[in-house]
Design an enzyme around this catalytic site. Structure first.
Site, mmCIF file in Angstrom:
data_model
loop_
_atom_site.group_PDB
_atom_site.id
_atom_site.type_symbol
_atom_site.label_atom_id
_atom_site.label_comp_id
_atom_site.label_asym_id
_atom_site.label_seq_id
_atom_site.Cartn_x
_atom_site.Cartn_y
_atom_site.Cartn_z
ATOM 1 N N HIS A 39 0.848 -1.203 0.000
ATOM 2 C CA HIS A 39 0.000 0.000 0.000
ATOM 3 C C HIS A 39 0.879 1.247 0.000
ATOM 4 O O HIS A 39 2.100 1.150 0.147
ATOM 5 C CB HIS A 39 -0.859 0.012 1.262
ATOM 6 C CG HIS A 39 -0.051 0.178 2.501
ATOM 7 N ND1 HIS A 39 0.541 -0.885 3.150
ATOM 8 C CD2 HIS A 39 0.342 1.287 3.186
ATOM 9 C CE1 HIS A 39 1.231 -0.436 4.182
ATOM 10 N NE2 HIS A 39 1.132 0.884 4.231
ATOM 11 N N HIS A 121 5.108 6.770 -1.809
ATOM 12 C CA HIS A 121 6.005 5.614 -1.843
ATOM 13 C C HIS A 121 5.238 4.362 -1.423
ATOM 14 O O HIS A 121 4.522 4.375 -0.429
ATOM 15 C CB HIS A 121 7.245 5.837 -0.976
ATOM 16 C CG HIS A 121 6.957 5.923 0.480
ATOM 17 N ND1 HIS A 121 6.450 7.049 1.081
ATOM 18 C CD2 HIS A 121 7.097 5.001 1.480
ATOM 19 C CE1 HIS A 121 6.292 6.827 2.365
ATOM 20 N NE2 HIS A 121 6.681 5.593 2.642
HETATM 21 P P1 2AM Z 1 6.426 2.955 5.309
HETATM 22 O O1 2AM Z 1 5.869 2.058 4.270
HETATM 23 O O2 2AM Z 1 7.030 4.175 4.746
HETATM 24 O O3 2AM Z 1 7.317 2.266 6.299
HETATM 25 C C1 2AM Z 1 1.770 1.221 8.538
HETATM 26 O O4 2AM Z 1 2.701 0.977 9.521
HETATM 27 C C2 2AM Z 1 2.265 2.248 7.554
HETATM 28 O O5 2AM Z 1 2.554 3.453 8.244
HETATM 29 C C3 2AM Z 1 3.505 1.849 6.804
HETATM 30 O O6 2AM Z 1 3.219 1.961 5.439
HETATM 31 C C4 2AM Z 1 4.587 2.825 7.195
HETATM 32 O O7 2AM Z 1 5.161 3.482 6.130
HETATM 33 C C5 2AM Z 1 3.846 3.898 7.933
HETATM 34 N N1 2AM Z 1 4.521 4.235 9.177
HETATM 35 C C6 2AM Z 1 4.822 3.422 10.190
HETATM 36 N N2 2AM Z 1 5.420 4.095 11.192
HETATM 37 C C7 2AM Z 1 5.499 5.377 10.788
HETATM 38 C C8 2AM Z 1 6.001 6.573 11.363
HETATM 39 N N3 2AM Z 1 6.537 6.583 12.585
HETATM 40 N N4 2AM Z 1 5.915 7.705 10.642
HETATM 41 C C9 2AM Z 1 5.379 7.710 9.424
HETATM 42 N N5 2AM Z 1 4.880 6.618 8.822
HETATM 43 C C10 2AM Z 1 4.928 5.467 9.488
#
Ligand code: 2AM
Length: 171
Positions: A39, A121
């Protein structure tokens, strides 16, 4: 509840993105995101008290956001986050409008928001320590027609993403 707003590619797209991850992994190594979990996060909320769910539902439903198409046409690598992701070299204005409109409303309702500008992304590999050999991929057109509010849960050692609400973007 650990919550976030996301865009979710359909199964066919997620399968193709899984193939991208497989190809990429030959050079970059890393841990592939499982196919159902692929996603793009629009806004990460973190831990939210369940009593705030109605506010989030209302906020998503009231967002004046339009449907759009976006071409996923490149593989990117973020060393700090240690991820390889699918991105777009030409993100449409409607995506920027959706992300900024959502951020504005979240901030207005007192939810934490990201300081940095929004960059689309779709994470494909985690725990990556070196850039993949190529950034070029045959473009994949993604018809984005809805946005989801997702709950992130860990069960049996696995990350599960549970849709809480789906918001249709206007045509
Ligand atoms: P990522 O794909 O860039 O790692 C669920 O956990 C989603 O939230 C993931 O797609 C992750 O993005 C994002 N995520 C998790 N922790 C986060 C954080 N501290 N700040 C921003 N995005 C976060």
């Amino acid at each position: 509840m650990r919550l976030f707003f996301a865009l979710w590619p359909d199964e066919r797209l997620r399968e193709t993105l899984t193939d991208w991850a497989r190809c990429c992994r030959a050079s970059s190594r890393g841990r592939p995101v499982r196919m159902p979990n692929i996603h793009a996060t629009l806004a990460f909320l973190g831990e939210v008290d369940p009593s705030r769910l109605p506010a989030l539902r209302a906020l998503g439903a009231e967002l004046p956001a339009r449907a759009f198409d976006v071409a996923l046409d490149r593989l990117g690598y973020w060393p700090r986050q240690r991820i390889v992701y699918a991105g777009s070299s030409v993100p449409p204005a409607a995506l920027a409008a959706l992300a900024s409109g959502l951020k504005l409303r979240l901030a207005g309702a007192g939810f934490p928001t990201e300081e940095r500008p929004y960059v689309l992304h779709v994470t494909l590999l985690r725990d990556v320590r070196r850039a993949p050999a190529t950034a070029a991929v045959a473009p994949l057109l993604w018809h984005v027609r809805d946005m989801l509010l997702i709950e992130s849960v860990r069960a049996g050692g696995m990350q599960l993403y549970r849709p809480i609400e789906r918001f249709t973007l206007t045509a």
